[in-house]
Scaffold this active site. Structure first.
Site, short mmCIF file in Angstrom:
data_model
loop_
_atom_site.label_atom_id
_atom_site.label_comp_id
_atom_site.label_asym_id
_atom_site.label_seq_id
_atom_site.Cartn_x
_atom_site.Cartn_y
_atom_site.Cartn_z
N PHE A 1 -1.73 7.07 12.05
CA PHE A 1 -1.96 8.41 11.70
C PHE A 1 -3.24 9.03 12.28
O PHE A 1 -3.37 10.22 12.16
CB PHE A 1 -2.37 8.39 10.21
CG PHE A 1 -3.29 7.35 9.71
CD1 PHE A 1 -4.46 7.62 10.18
CD2 PHE A 1 -2.63 6.35 8.82
CE1 PHE A 1 -5.37 6.55 9.80
CE2 PHE A 1 -3.70 5.31 8.39
CZ PHE A 1 -4.94 5.50 8.71
N TYR B 1 0.98 -1.23 -0.02
CA TYR B 1 -0.06 -0.08 0.04
C TYR B 1 0.93 1.25 -0.15
O TYR B 1 1.87 1.38 0.67
CB TYR B 1 -0.81 -0.05 1.22
CG TYR B 1 -1.61 1.32 1.31
CD1 TYR B 1 -2.67 1.69 0.46
CD2 TYR B 1 -1.42 2.23 2.32
CE1 TYR B 1 -3.42 2.64 0.69
CE2 TYR B 1 -1.95 3.55 2.35
CZ TYR B 1 -3.05 3.70 1.46
OH TYR B 1 -3.70 5.00 1.63
N HIS C 1 -3.63 16.53 -2.98
CA HIS C 1 -3.96 16.50 -1.62
C HIS C 1 -3.79 17.91 -1.03
O HIS C 1 -3.96 18.19 0.13
CB HIS C 1 -3.22 15.73 -0.79
CG HIS C 1 -3.55 14.22 -0.97
ND1 HIS C 1 -4.10 13.43 -1.95
CD2 HIS C 1 -3.90 13.17 0.23
CE1 HIS C 1 -4.60 12.36 -1.97
NE2 HIS C 1 -4.67 12.12 -0.38
N TYR D 1 -16.25 32.73 46.11
CA TYR D 1 -15.63 31.41 45.64
C TYR D 1 -14.34 31.77 44.75
O TYR D 1 -13.26 31.03 44.73
CB TYR D 1 -16.53 30.61 44.95
CG TYR D 1 -17.57 29.70 45.80
CD1 TYR D 1 -17.54 29.89 47.02
CD2 TYR D 1 -18.29 28.97 45.09
CE1 TYR D 1 -18.22 29.04 47.96
CE2 TYR D 1 -19.24 28.08 46.11
CZ TYR D 1 -19.21 28.36 47.36
OH TYR D 1 -20.09 27.46 48.15
N ASN E 1 1.58 11.85 5.53
CA ASN E 1 0.87 11.10 6.64
C ASN E 1 1.46 11.72 8.12
O ASN E 1 2.49 11.40 8.28
CB ASN E 1 1.15 9.66 6.40
CG ASN E 1 -0.25 8.99 6.01
OD1 ASN E 1 0.02 7.78 5.80
ND2 ASN E 1 -1.34 9.36 6.00
N GLU F 1 -12.15 6.03 5.41
CA GLU F 1 -12.01 6.73 6.50
C GLU F 1 -13.31 6.89 7.35
O GLU F 1 -13.83 8.20 7.13
CB GLU F 1 -11.19 8.03 6.26
CG GLU F 1 -9.97 7.84 5.47
CD GLU F 1 -9.23 8.98 5.08
OE1 GLU F 1 -9.88 9.92 5.09
OE2 GLU F 1 -8.24 8.67 4.14
N ARG G 1 -11.43 32.53 47.32
CA ARG G 1 -11.41 31.55 48.22
C ARG G 1 -11.04 30.24 47.54
O ARG G 1 -9.97 29.54 48.02
CB ARG G 1 -12.52 31.19 49.03
CG ARG G 1 -12.32 30.40 50.18
CD ARG G 1 -13.38 29.75 51.09
NE ARG G 1 -14.70 30.76 50.63
CZ ARG G 1 -15.82 30.22 50.97
NH1 ARG G 1 -16.18 29.13 51.50
NH2 ARG G 1 -17.03 30.83 50.89
#
Length: 707
Positions: free
Chosen positions: A444, A164, A194, A395, A307, A529, A398
Site C-alpha cells: 500500500f 490482521y 476513515h 538557448y 487500502n 506508520e 537552439r
C-alpha cells in the site's frame, strides 16, 4: 389552476386560486408543503429558503414578481431550488437538482464496454473511463480470482483464525482481536471513521477515474472482496453514481485511506453522491433513484475497499496524459516562435543529435525539422533571411531538443511506473488464494507513484520555463526586431505586456509547486506508520503544474501567431500555417487592445484537446517519408554529384540549411526581402540547381564509360 411542483426530488400538487399569485408565493407554498408532509429528503430541524423557481422542462428561471398565470399553464411542471441545493455547500451557489431534462446535453451514457482484468489497464484507458466513454465489465478470469480469494477469507472466519484486518483491529489495534459477531460492525466503523477527508470534492471525471481504478485493483483477486460487492461498485460506475470524495486527507501510506473511505461511504448509502439523473444529493436517495441498493460489507471487505494508492495513481495518470499532450505541442509552438524570430535551423541537424544518443532529444529535433523550412515545406520567411549573418540563437530556441527532449524521456519513465501501479495489488493484507495464505505486508505504500508524480512536475515545468523566455524574446523589440509587445500604436495599446506577466507568474508558481512532496514524511497511527509518501499532494500539485504549463504554452502560441502578422505577406511552412489557422479559428489577431483572458482560455483548450498536434502530425510524417525516399536515392548517386549539388544549391537542397551560404555570404544584407526579390531568387536558384545537376550527371556518365 393546478401545478406540479418538485422540491428536492419530491412532487407536490399546489392549487392556485386565481393564477394572480406570484412565482415567489408559489415557491414558499411548495416549501411549506415540503415541511408539512415531511418526505424522506427532509433534513430535520434544518431551515430552508427558496433560491429560485424554474420551469422543469428547460430549466428557465421564473421571475419571483411575475404572476403565475402570465408565465405558466395549467398542470405545468415547476422545480423549486432551495438554497441548500448546491454541489459544494461551502463554496458553490444553489443549482437545479432532479431535473433529468437538463442532463442529456451534459452527460450521455456510453454504449461501449471496457473489460477490466486487473492487469492491462493503461493511463489512456483510465482517462477514457473518467470521461465517461465506456462502461465497465469484468473478465471471466477476474471473476474467478475474486471468488477464490473471497472463499479463503470466509474459511478463515469460520476457522476463527487471527488475521490482521479480518479478525483484528487496524493499525495500532492490530493485536486487538474482534469477536465474530462484531466483524461486520468492524468494517462499517472502519469506513465511517476513515471518511475524514477535507477540501473540495473531486470532479465527476476524477471520481470516475478513482472508482474505475479501484475496481481494476479489486479485479486482481488479491483483496478478499466478494463478487457481489465488486459488482455493486461496477453498477454504480456504469450508472455514474459518484460519491463525494474530498481531495485532501491522504498521506499516501496504508494507501489513500481517506479518499477511498469516502468512495466506500457513498456506496454504503451515507454521505453525499452525484449522478446525472439526480445531481448532488444524499447518497441513499441517489442510489435509490438509480435502482441501486447500498452495499453490505462482510469480514475483510471494508479494508479491501480502502487500502491502496488509487488516488495518487489516478490523479497521476491524468497529469501524465495532459503533460504528454502539452509537451508534444510545445515542440510545435517552439518551432513557430523560432520561425517568426528568424532563427536558424542548423541546430536541429540530425547528425548533431545522433552524437548524444538521448531518444527524447533526437525525437524533438526530428519533429522540429519536419516543421521548418525544407524542399518539402518551403518557407518564405526563412528564405527572406537566408543570407543573414546570424550563426546561432539563444538557448531557448537552439536547445529545445536538449531541454524538451529530457522532458519527453521523463514522461516515458513516469508512464512506466504509473502503468505498473495501475495494475498492482496494493492492499493489506493480501489474499493469496493459490497458496491459501493471507500475508500482511506493505504494498500500500505510495512511494513509487509519489516519486513519479514529483518527477513529472519537475520535468514538465521546464517546458513552461523555456516558453516564458521565448515569450520575452517575442515581446521585447530589442530581441525580436518587431513592434514592442506585438501591437501597433504602442503606448496607446499595451498588447502582450501583461500576457507575458501572466506567463511569468505561472512559471514562478510552478517553481514552488515543483518542490517534491515525497521528500516529506510525518509519523502517523501512533508510530505504526512511521514513514509515509505524501503522494496525494504530489499528484494534486502535478496536475496544478501541468495546468499552468498549458496556459503558458497557450500564451506563447498566441504571441507567436501575433508576431507573424508583422511579417506578412510572407508565409511560413504549410504545417505552421495550419497551426496559425487553428488558432485563428478561436482567437483573431490584435489590431488594438481587447479583453485577452478569453483568448488565452480558448487557446488553452485547443492545447488540452491536442488540436495543435493534430494539425501538424501528418505534415511531419509526410516530411520524413519524403526525406527517407531522398536519402535512399542519394545513396545510389556518386559522392561528387551530391557534394556539387549541396555546395551550389545551399539551403534549397538541404532542409537543415536555411542559412546555407550564410558564412560564405556574410557580407550580404540581413533582413527581409520583398516578395518580388524572393521570387527572382527562387528562379535563379532553380536554374543553378538544374545546370549543376546536368553537369554532374554528364561527368558521372563519362567516368563510367571511360570517355
Amino acid at each position: 389552476m393546478k401545478l406540479s411542483v418538485r422540491v428536492r426530488g419530491e412532487w407536490f400538487q399546489v392549487p392556485c386560486k386565481t393564477g394572480r399569485e406570484t412565482i415567489s408565493w408559489l415557491g414558499e407554498e411548495a416549501l411549506a408543503k415540503f415541511f408539512k408532509l415531511q418526505p424522506s429528503t427532509l433534513v430535520p430541524n434544518k431551515p430552508e429558503t427558496v433560491a429560485s423557481v424554474r420551469r422543469t422542462l428547460g430549466g428557465a428561471i421564473l421571475d419571483p414578481a411575475d404572476y403565475i398565470a402570465d408565465v405558466l399553464d395549467d398542470n405545468d411542471f415547476v422545480s423549486v431550488v432551495l438554497d441548500s441545493d448546491r454541489p459544494n455547500p461551502v463554496t458553490e451557489t444553489a443549482e437545479v437538482k432532479y431535473i433529468p431534462e437538463q442532463i442529456p446535453g451534459k452527460y450521455v451514457p456510453p454504449d461501449e464496454y471496457m473489460t477490466l482484468d486487473g492487469a492491462t489497464l493503461t493511463p489512456e484507458d483510465l482517462m477514457s473511463l473518467g470521461k465517461g466513454l465506456y462502461k465497465i465489465r469484468l473478465s471471466q478470469e477476474a471473476e474467478e480470482r475474486v471468488t477464490a480469494s473471497r472463499q479463503l477469507v470466509e474459511a478463515i472466519v469460520r476457522e476463527k483464525k487471527v488475521v490482521y484486518g479480518i479478525t483484528t483491529g487496524f493499525g495500532k489495534f492490530a493485536r486487538t482481536t474482534i469477536d465474530e459477531d462484531k466483524l461486520e460492525e468492524l468494517q462499517l466503523n472502519l469506513i465511517r471513521s476513515h471518511s475524514a477527508g477535507v477540501g473540495s470534492p473531486l470532479t465527476p471525471e476524477r471520481t470516475r477515474m478513482l472508482l474505475a481504478l479501484r475496481i481494476n485493483v479489486l479485479a486482481k483477486g488479491c483483496s478478499g472482496i466478494s463478487l457481489k460487492v465488486l459488482n455493486q461498485y461496477i453498477a454504480a460506475f456504469n450508472a455514474s453514481c459518484l460519491p463525494w470524495v474530498p481531495e485532501k486527507g491522504t498521506v499516501g501510506a496504508s494507501g489513500d485511506l481517506a479518499p477511498l473511505s469516502h468512495l466506500a461511504l457513498g456506496m454504503l448509502g451515507e454521505g453525499k453522491m452525484w449522478s446525472p439523473k439526480t445531481g448532488w444529493g444524499s447518497a441513499k436517495y441517489v442510489l435509490e433513484a438509480n435502482n441501486l441498493p447500498p452495499i453490505v460489507m462482510g469480514p475483510k471487505e471494508g479494508i479491501a475497499l480502502i487500502n491502496g494508492t488509487q488516488l495518487i495513481a489516478s490523479l497521476g495518470s491524468e497529469a501524465l496524459e495532459r503533460a504528454e499532450t502539452v509537451a508534444r505541442q510545445a515542440d510545435v509552438v517552439a518551432a513557430l516562435t523560432l520561425e517568426v524570430l528568424k532563427g536558424t535551423s542548423r541546430a536541429f541537424d540530425s547528425d548533431v543529435h545522433k552524437l548524444r544518443h538521448h531518444k527524447g532529444q533526437i525525437e524533438v529535433a526530428r519533429r522540429i525539422r519536419g516543421l521548418l523550412h525544407s524542399d518539402t515545406h518551403p518557407s518564405e520567411i526563412a528564405q527572406s533571411h537566408r543570407f543573414c549573418d546570424r550563426v546561432q540563437d539563444a538557448y531557448t530556441l537552439r536547445c529545445c531538443p536538449q531541454v524538451h527532449g529530457v522532458v519527453h524521456d521523463t514522461l516515458k519513465f513516469v508512464r512506466g511506473i504509473l502503468t505498473d501501479e495501475l495494475n498492482s495489488a496494493t492492499d493489506n493484507p493480501l489474499v493469496l488464494s493459490e497458496r491459501e495464505e493471507i500475508i500482511s505486508a506493505g504494498n500500500f505504500h505510495g512511494e513509487y507513484p509519489a516519486k513519479a508524480c514529483d518527477y513529472l512536475a519537475i520535468g514538465i515545468h521546464e517546458i513552461a520555463s523555456m516558453s516564458e523566455r521565448r515569450i520575452e524574446r517575442l515581446v521585447n523589440p530589442a530581441l525580436s526586431e518587431l513592434p514592442a509587445f506585438l501591437v501597433r500604436e504602442g503606448g496607446l495599446n499595451s498588447g502582450f505586456m501583461l500576457a507575458h506577466c501572466t506567463a511569468a507568474s505561472l512559471v514562478s508558481e510552478n517553481k514552488v509547486l515543483c518542490h517534491p512532496a515525497s521528500v516529506d514524511s510525518l509519523t502517523t497511527s501512533a508510530g505504526t506508520e512511521d514513514h509515509v509518501s505524501m503522494g496525494g499532494f504530489a499528484a494534486r500539485k502535478a496536475i496544478m503544474v501541468v495546468d499552468n504549463v498549458e496556459r503558458v504554452i497557450a500564451i506563447e502560441l498566441l504571441a507567436a501567431c501575433q508576431a507573424i502578422e508583422f511579417l506578412r505577406p510572407l508565409k511560413t511552412t504549410a504545417p505552421l500555417e495550419e497551426v496559425i489557422r487553428v488558432v485563428r479559428s478561436v482567437a483573431s489577431s490584435w489590431e488594438k487592445d481587447r479583453f485577452m483572458s478569453p483568448d488565452i482560455d480558448a487557446v488553452t483548450e485547443l492545447i488540452r484537446e491536442g488540436k495543435i498536434w493534430q494539425a501538424v502530425r501528418h505534415h511531419i510524417e509526410h516530411y520524413h517519408r519524403v526525406q527517407d525516399v531522398e536519402t535512399r536515392a542519394r545513396v545510389s548517386l556518386p559522392a561528387l554529384s551530391f557534394v556539387g549539388l549541396e555546395s551550389a544549391a545551399g539551403a534549397t537542397s538541404d532542409p537543415l540549411n536555411n542559412d546555407g551560404q550564410a558564412r560564405a555570404a556574410s557580407q550580404a544584407k540581413r533582413g527581409r526581402t520583398t516578395v518580388q526579390e524572393l521570387s527572382k531568387k527562387r528562379e535563379q536558384d532553380s536554374k543553378s540547381f538544374l545546370i549543376l545537376a546536368s553537369i554532374d550527371l554528364y561527368v558521372f556518365v563519362m567516368q563510367k564509360s571511360n570517355i
